[in-house]
Design a protein around this motif. Structure first.
Motif, PDB file in Angstrom:
ATOM      1  N   GLY A  60      28.395  92.310  57.620  1.00 38.81           N
ATOM      2  CA  GLY A  60      28.055  90.971  57.150  1.00 38.81           C
ATOM      3  C   GLY A  60      27.092  90.238  58.058  1.00 38.81           C
ATOM      4  O   GLY A  60      27.199  89.025  58.228  1.00 38.81           O
ATOM      5  N   VAL A  61      26.158  90.990  58.648  1.00 42.14           N
ATOM      6  CA  VAL A  61      25.143  90.379  59.511  1.00 42.14           C
ATOM      7  C   VAL A  61      23.749  90.714  58.976  1.00 42.14           C
ATOM      8  O   VAL A  61      23.584  91.615  58.169  1.00 42.14           O
ATOM      9  N   ARG A  62      22.775  89.991  59.466  1.00 38.52           N
ATOM     10  CA  ARG A  62      21.400  90.208  59.027  1.00 38.52           C
ATOM     11  C   ARG A  62      20.798  91.419  59.745  1.00 38.52           C
ATOM     12  O   ARG A  62      21.169  91.708  60.894  1.00 38.52           O
ATOM     13  N   PRO A  63      19.883  92.122  59.102  1.00 42.91           N
ATOM     14  CA  PRO A  63      19.252  93.299  59.717  1.00 42.91           C
ATOM     15  C   PRO A  63      18.672  93.062  61.120  1.00 42.91           C
ATOM     16  O   PRO A  63      18.858  93.913  61.994  1.00 42.91           O
ATOM     17  N   PRO A  64      18.004  91.927  61.399  1.00 45.81           N
ATOM     18  CA  PRO A  64      17.502  91.733  62.765  1.00 45.81           C
ATOM     19  C   PRO A  64      18.621  91.696  63.816  1.00 45.81           C
ATOM     20  O   PRO A  64      18.441  92.166  64.940  1.00 45.81           O
ATOM     21  N   THR A  65      19.778  91.171  63.432  1.00 42.62           N
ATOM     22  CA  THR A  65      20.918  91.119  64.342  1.00 42.62           C
ATOM     23  C   THR A  65      21.400  92.522  64.667  1.00 42.62           C
ATOM     24  O   THR A  65      21.656  92.854  65.832  1.00 42.62           O
ATOM     25  N   ILE A  66      21.505  93.364  63.646  1.00 46.13           N
ATOM     26  CA  ILE A  66      22.000  94.724  63.870  1.00 46.13           C
ATOM     27  C   ILE A  66      20.977  95.532  64.657  1.00 46.13           C
ATOM     28  O   ILE A  66      21.342  96.349  65.504  1.00 46.13           O
ATOM     29  N   THR A  67      19.706  95.285  64.426  1.00 50.21           N
ATOM     30  CA  THR A  67      18.651  95.988  65.161  1.00 50.21           C
ATOM     31  C   THR A  67      18.742  95.683  66.650  1.00 50.21           C
ATOM     32  O   THR A  67      18.667  96.586  67.493  1.00 50.21           O
ATOM     33  N   LYS A  68      18.942  94.417  66.971  1.00 48.17           N
ATOM     34  CA  LYS A  68      19.067  94.011  68.372  1.00 48.17           C
ATOM     35  C   LYS A  68      20.317  94.626  69.004  1.00 48.17           C
ATOM     36  O   LYS A  68      20.279  95.116  70.137  1.00 48.17           O
ATOM     37  N   THR A  69      21.426  94.617  68.271  1.00 52.02           N
ATOM     38  CA  THR A  69      22.678  95.176  68.784  1.00 52.02           C
ATOM     39  C   THR A  69      22.544  96.675  69.013  1.00 52.02           C
ATOM     40  O   THR A  69      22.956  97.189  70.055  1.00 52.02           O
ATOM     41  N   SER A  71      19.806  98.349  69.540  1.00 49.21           N
ATOM     42  CA  SER A  71      18.878  98.547  70.656  1.00 49.21           C
ATOM     43  C   SER A  71      19.595  98.387  71.996  1.00 49.21           C
ATOM     44  O   SER A  71      19.419  99.197  72.920  1.00 49.21           O
ATOM     45  N   ARG A  72      20.431  97.371  72.099  1.00 50.18           N
ATOM     46  CA  ARG A  72      21.178  97.137  73.336  1.00 50.18           C
ATOM     47  C   ARG A  72      22.182  98.270  73.584  1.00 50.18           C
ATOM     48  O   ARG A  72      22.309  98.769  74.702  1.00 50.18           O
ATOM     49  N   LEU A  73      22.888  98.702  72.530  1.00 52.42           N
ATOM     50  CA  LEU A  73      23.846  99.797  72.667  1.00 52.42           C
ATOM     51  C   LEU A  73      23.148 101.103  73.055  1.00 52.42           C
ATOM     52  O   LEU A  73      23.683 101.901  73.813  1.00 52.42           O
ATOM     53  N   GLN A  74      21.930 101.277  72.540  1.00 49.35           N
ATOM     54  CA  GLN A  74      21.138 102.466  72.865  1.00 49.35           C
ATOM     55  C   GLN A  74      20.747 102.434  74.347  1.00 49.35           C
ATOM     56  O   GLN A  74      20.880 103.440  75.050  1.00 49.35           O
ATOM     57  N   LYS A  80      22.805 106.644  69.805  1.00 50.95           N
ATOM     58  CA  LYS A  80      21.452 107.199  69.730  1.00 50.95           C
ATOM     59  C   LYS A  80      20.974 107.053  68.292  1.00 50.95           C
ATOM     60  O   LYS A  80      21.772 107.041  67.345  1.00 50.95           O
ATOM     61  N   LYS A  81      19.687 106.914  68.158  1.00 52.82           N
ATOM     62  CA  LYS A  81      19.075 106.744  66.846  1.00 52.82           C
ATOM     63  C   LYS A  81      18.327 108.027  66.512  1.00 52.82           C
ATOM     64  O   LYS A  81      17.579 108.547  67.341  1.00 52.82           O
ATOM     65  N   GLU A  82      18.532 108.532  65.317  1.00 51.13           N
ATOM     66  CA  GLU A  82      17.849 109.746  64.875  1.00 51.13           C
ATOM     67  C   GLU A  82      17.245 109.505  63.503  1.00 51.13           C
ATOM     68  O   GLU A  82      17.837 108.832  62.664  1.00 51.13           O
ATOM     69  N   GLY A  83      16.080 110.108  63.282  1.00 50.85           N
ATOM     70  CA  GLY A  83      15.446 110.026  61.975  1.00 50.85           C
ATOM     71  C   GLY A  83      16.218 110.863  60.967  1.00 50.85           C
ATOM     72  O   GLY A  83      16.859 111.850  61.322  1.00 50.85           O
ATOM     73  N   SER A  84      16.149 110.469  59.733  1.00 51.94           N
ATOM     74  CA  SER A  84      16.816 111.195  58.663  1.00 51.94           C
ATOM     75  C   SER A  84      16.139 112.550  58.452  1.00 51.94           C
ATOM     76  O   SER A  84      14.917 112.670  58.579  1.00 51.94           O
ATOM     77  N   ALA A  85      16.930 113.549  58.111  1.00 48.50           N
ATOM     78  CA  ALA A  85      16.385 114.877  57.835  1.00 48.50           C
ATOM     79  C   ALA A  85      15.567 114.870  56.541  1.00 48.50           C
ATOM     80  O   ALA A  85      14.630 115.648  56.393  1.00 48.50           O
ATOM     81  N   THR A  86      15.892 113.976  55.633  1.00 46.23           N
ATOM     82  CA  THR A  86      15.207 113.931  54.337  1.00 46.23           C
ATOM     83  C   THR A  86      14.130 112.857  54.249  1.00 46.23           C
ATOM     84  O   THR A  86      13.232 112.957  53.429  1.00 46.23           O
ATOM     85  N   ASP A  87      14.229 111.810  55.081  1.00 46.80           N
ATOM     86  CA  ASP A  87      13.262 110.713  55.029  1.00 46.80           C
ATOM     87  C   ASP A  87      13.071 110.151  56.437  1.00 46.80           C
ATOM     88  O   ASP A  87      13.907 109.392  56.923  1.00 46.80           O
TER      89      ASP A  87
END
Length: 163
Positions: A60-69, A71-74, A80-87
């Protein structure tokens, strides 16, 4: 002249929620987590590899909030962030080994905070309290759905007195 009013239920709920969140945040900070990171970590522990947009929606948060969170957790080494195998335009977030180990600390912090909050309540009172909170959630969810559906009908608001 303003007459003294007894605290209303909503005020008590908000105050309790704020105090609970502060107590939990203090415990989590001692493990290196900032407010809100625990929710992301627990979602990933339950369903690893979610996209940022799914995480944002579930929490229930906005995408910019989750992006920042994320990034900090990373940066902290928990995810870790990984690209999708299909996209390759789509990213998925995974807990690292360090992140998986940290889940135990988060869960322990939650248990200790709940234990502190429920001190003095017997088993029957705890069960009744959980049942009441569940009913409040259902009532408020239903009210939100009605609001989204259209304008209010002639619903009478009832005053609630708290002793």
């Amino acid at each position: 002249m303003v007459k003294d009013r007894k605290p209303l239920i909503l005020h008590r709920l908000q105050s309790t929620a704020r105090l609970t969140r502060t107590a939990l945040a203090t415990r989590l900070l001692s493990h290196g987590f900032y407010a809100g990171q625990d929710a992301v970590m627990l979602q990933l522990a339950h369903d690893n590899g979610l996209s940022p947009s799914v995480l944002a929606k579930r929490l229930g948060v906005r995408p910019p909030t989750i992006t920042k969170t994320i990034s900090r957790l990373q940066t902290q080494g928990f995810v870790k962030k990984e690209g999708s195998a299909t996209d390759q335009r789509q990213a998925h977030i995974f807990l690292t080994d360090m992140g998986n180990e940290a889940i135990k600390s988060i869960e322990k912090s939650i248990r200790k905070t709940e234990k502190d909050a429920m001190k003095g309540f017997d088993k029957k009172e705890r069960k009744a309290f959980i049942k009441m909170l569940s009913r409040l959630e259902v009532n408020l969810s239903a009210a939100e759905l009605l609001r989204q559906a259209g304008p209010d009908d002639d619903h009478d608001d009832e005053d609630v007195e708290v002793e």
